[in-house]
Design a protein around this motif. Structure first.
Motif, mmCIF file in Angstrom:
data_model
loop_
_atom_site.group_PDB
_atom_site.id
_atom_site.type_symbol
_atom_site.label_atom_id
_atom_site.label_comp_id
_atom_site.label_asym_id
_atom_site.label_seq_id
_atom_site.Cartn_x
_atom_site.Cartn_y
_atom_site.Cartn_z
ATOM 1 N N GLY A 14 0.816 -1.214 0.000
ATOM 2 C CA GLY A 14 0.000 0.000 0.000
ATOM 3 C C GLY A 14 0.850 1.264 0.000
ATOM 4 O O GLY A 14 2.087 1.218 -0.026
ATOM 5 N N SER A 37 -2.309 -9.545 1.088
ATOM 6 C CA SER A 37 -3.586 -9.936 1.719
ATOM 7 C C SER A 37 -4.061 -11.284 1.208
ATOM 8 O O SER A 37 -4.809 -11.974 1.898
ATOM 9 N N LEU A 40 -1.990 -13.739 3.367
ATOM 10 C CA LEU A 40 -2.415 -13.712 4.776
ATOM 11 C C LEU A 40 -3.527 -12.675 4.927
ATOM 12 O O LEU A 40 -3.270 -11.469 4.882
ATOM 13 N N ALA A 63 0.377 -1.222 8.927
ATOM 14 C CA ALA A 63 -0.138 -0.322 7.882
ATOM 15 C C ALA A 63 -1.137 -1.036 6.979
ATOM 16 O O ALA A 63 -1.450 -0.540 5.901
ATOM 17 N N ASN A 166 -3.678 13.765 5.871
ATOM 18 C CA ASN A 166 -3.901 13.147 4.547
ATOM 19 C C ASN A 166 -2.555 12.930 3.848
ATOM 20 O O ASN A 166 -1.735 13.848 3.778
HETATM 21 N N1 LIG Z 1 -3.838 7.317 2.806
HETATM 22 C C1 LIG Z 1 -3.995 8.277 3.709
HETATM 23 O O1 LIG Z 1 -4.203 9.458 3.349
HETATM 24 C C2 LIG Z 1 -3.921 7.962 5.169
HETATM 25 C C3 LIG Z 1 -3.707 6.679 5.645
HETATM 26 N N2 LIG Z 1 -3.651 6.451 7.000
HETATM 27 C C4 LIG Z 1 -3.488 5.102 7.543
HETATM 28 O O2 LIG Z 1 -2.332 4.469 7.037
HETATM 29 C C5 LIG Z 1 -2.557 3.048 6.933
HETATM 30 C C6 LIG Z 1 -2.212 2.594 5.526
HETATM 31 O O3 LIG Z 1 -3.024 3.292 4.595
HETATM 32 P P1 LIG Z 1 -2.679 3.292 3.036
HETATM 33 O O4 LIG Z 1 -1.289 2.836 2.825
HETATM 34 O O5 LIG Z 1 -3.126 4.602 2.523
HETATM 35 O O6 LIG Z 1 -3.692 2.187 2.503
HETATM 36 P P2 LIG Z 1 -3.584 1.307 1.174
HETATM 37 O O7 LIG Z 1 -4.994 1.002 0.788
HETATM 38 O O8 LIG Z 1 -2.690 1.945 0.176
HETATM 39 O O9 LIG Z 1 -2.879 -0.025 1.673
HETATM 40 C C7 LIG Z 1 -3.492 -0.839 2.623
HETATM 41 C C8 LIG Z 1 -2.832 -2.195 2.603
HETATM 42 O O10 LIG Z 1 -3.542 -2.995 3.543
HETATM 43 C C9 LIG Z 1 -3.544 -4.307 3.087
HETATM 44 N N3 LIG Z 1 -4.782 -4.975 3.532
HETATM 45 C C10 LIG Z 1 -6.045 -4.535 3.426
HETATM 46 N N4 LIG Z 1 -6.899 -5.463 3.911
HETATM 47 C C11 LIG Z 1 -6.136 -6.516 4.312
HETATM 48 C C12 LIG Z 1 -6.425 -7.780 4.879
HETATM 49 N N5 LIG Z 1 -7.686 -8.168 5.136
HETATM 50 N N6 LIG Z 1 -5.390 -8.616 5.160
HETATM 51 C C13 LIG Z 1 -4.121 -8.247 4.899
HETATM 52 N N7 LIG Z 1 -3.779 -7.051 4.379
HETATM 53 C C14 LIG Z 1 -4.780 -6.205 4.080
HETATM 54 C C15 LIG Z 1 -3.506 -4.265 1.555
HETATM 55 O O11 LIG Z 1 -2.714 -5.370 1.156
HETATM 56 P P3 LIG Z 1 -2.648 -5.978 -0.361
HETATM 57 O O12 LIG Z 1 -2.087 -4.897 -1.207
HETATM 58 O O13 LIG Z 1 -1.732 -7.123 -0.241
HETATM 59 O O14 LIG Z 1 -4.052 -6.339 -0.719
HETATM 60 C C16 LIG Z 1 -2.871 -2.903 1.274
HETATM 61 O O15 LIG Z 1 -1.586 -3.017 0.745
HETATM 62 C C17 LIG Z 1 -4.011 2.819 7.321
HETATM 63 O O16 LIG Z 1 -4.090 2.409 8.650
HETATM 64 C C18 LIG Z 1 -4.633 4.188 7.170
HETATM 65 O O17 LIG Z 1 -5.703 4.348 8.058
HETATM 66 C C19 LIG Z 1 -3.775 7.466 7.897
HETATM 67 C C20 LIG Z 1 -3.975 8.740 7.481
HETATM 68 C C21 LIG Z 1 -4.077 9.101 6.081
#
Ligand SMILES: NC(=O)C1=CN([C@@H]2O[C@H](COP(=O)(O)OP(=O)(O)OC[C@H]3O[C@@H](n4cnc5c(N)ncnc54)[C@H](OP(=O)(O)O)[C@@H]3O)[C@@H](O)[C@H]2O)C=CC1
Ligand SMILES: C[C@H]1O[C@H](OP(=O)(O)OP(=O)(O)OC[C@H]2O[C@@H](n3cnc4c(=O)[nH]c(N)nc43)[C@H](O)[C@@H]2O)[C@@H](O)[C@@H](O)C1=O
Length: 313
Positions: A14, A37, A40, A63, A166
């Motif tokens: 992500g 995901s 796992l 994250a 953000n």
């Molecule tokens: N983006 C933003 O502006 C902000 C983000 N945040 C926080 O930062 C964190 C990361 O956000 P961000 O990087 O933007 O999100 P992304 O959507 O870019 O990435 C989230 C990741 O979580 C993984 N994921 C989601 N569901 C599952 C699951 N069931 N099991 C395993 N892995 C899972 C995905 O893995 P895969 O790729 O393998 O499917 C993905 O790579 C979050 O907690 C968010 O709340 C906080 C403030 C602002």
């Protein structure tokens, strides 16, 4: 945390997780543990348990989450509260039971009350009602940081929670329905510019809401740097805001992205879409006092994100 430590970065593909991996690799960390995901699913407790038993990580950077912009949060409330509560509960609980020394939990600026005094200080948590468009997500995030606090209190762990503003950068979500505003603007302005070049007709970009809400934007590599900086501190701080300390209106952001992309058409507004919180500027004095400040300016960050978008689309 030393470079030979076994560090699990959950959500490494992500926006945030990939920046954390880049930052750790640059610092020489050699034992970074990752799972997609599909390898796992962190909503499944038994699978999370088996993973911790097999891999035995010493540090966890959480994250992985269900994440999206204002419309996704508002539309998929059930998924946002369910997936986030399950993921964070399974990971934080397994970490504690398997002796993980330090865990970093990613919260969000939306945990603070909708009408919070600006800039929003860490001690404003739970002092008023939340913004309705992201209430389900914010409740899950508040539960996560409170679980870390409760574990620290009862079990003596040193789990820390960060509240980023953000974010944007490489590996962002550019889907126009589910993304945050900044990646949406990069894509909308880029595609409108191409349409204009191809047809010779003036193109239009639609901005959701009124354009008056204000937001603060942090380049994701700065966020990753702040997270590792906090993990490497010896004094434990439970909750830390991460941001740049200044904000701009959505209309000003549109003008800036249009300029970076080179879009010269017109803008219109879609009043059927929500504005969300009027303003959410982070008070970053606690982090600044520890000696950390953001380095990437907004224009520079948008240029970097736009270059990444063009290369990968
Ligand atoms: N983006 C933003 O502006 C902000 C983000 N945040 C926080 O930062 C964190 C990361 O956000 P961000 O990087 O933007 O999100 P992304 O959507 O870019 O990435 C989230 C990741 O979580 C993984 N994921 C989601 N569901 C599952 C699951 N069931 N099991 C395993 N892995 C899972 C995905 O893995 P895969 O790729 O393998 O499917 C993905 O790579 C979050 O907690 C968010 O709340 C906080 C403030 C602002
Ligand atoms: C990080 C944060 O992200 C979310 O909160 P948000 O900041 O309100 O989200 P956003 O980036 O999607 O929108 C910011 C502003 O921008 C306006 N806007 C204009 N035009 C577009 C547009 O085209 N797309 C989007 N997404 N927004 C647009 C939009 O109407 C709003 O006024 C939370 O749900 C929560 O998850 C959270 O913590």
């Amino acid at each position: 945390m030393t470079p030979d430590a076994r560090v699990y970065v959950a959500g490494h593909r992500g926006l945030v997780g990939s920046a954390l991996v880049r930052r750790l690799e640059r610092a020489g960390y050699k034992n970074i543990i990752t799972r997609t995901s599909s390898e796992l699913d962190l909503t499944r407790q038994a699978d999370v348990e088996a993973f911790f038993a097999a891999e035995d990580p010493e540090f966890v950077l959480l994250a992985a989450a269900k994440v999206g912009g204002i419309l996704a949060n508002d539309t998929y409330r059930g998924e946002f509260i369910r997936d986030n509560l399950l993921i964070q509960t399974n990971v934080i609980d397994a970490a504690r039971r398997h002796g993980v020394q330090r865990l970093l939990f990613l919260g969000s600026s939306c945990i603070y009350p909708r009408d919070c005094p600006q800039p929003m200080r860490e001690d404003s948590l739970l002092t008023g009602p939340l913004e309705s468009t992201n209430e389900a997500y914010a409740i899950a995030k508040i539960a996560g940081l409170k679980m870390c606090e409760a574990f620290n209190s009862q079990y003596g762990t040193k789990y820390l929670s960060v509240m980023p503003t953000n974010l944007y950068g490489p590996n962002d979500n550019f889907d126009l329905e589910t993304s945050h505003v900044l990646p949406a603007f990069i894509r909308k302005f880029h595609e409108a510019k191409l349409r204009q070049e191809q047809t010779g007709e003036p193109a239009e970009v639609v901005i959701w809401g009124t354009g008056t809400p204000k937001r603060e934007f942090l380049y994701v590599d700065d966020l990753a740097d702040a997270c590792v900086f906090l993990l490497e501190q010896t004094d434990h701080v439970e909750l830390t805001n991460i941001g740049v300390g200044h904000d701009i209106s959505i209309a000003e952001l549109a003008a800036l992205v249009a300029d970076v992309v080179g879009f010269e058409g017109t803008l219109s507004k879609d009043a059927t879409k929500p504005d969300g919180t009027p303003r959410k500027l982070m008070d970053v004095s606690q982090l600044n006092a520890l000696g950390w400040e953001a380095k990437v300016g907004l224009r520079e960050g948008i240029e970097l994100a736009y270059a990444w978008f063009q290369k990968s689309s």
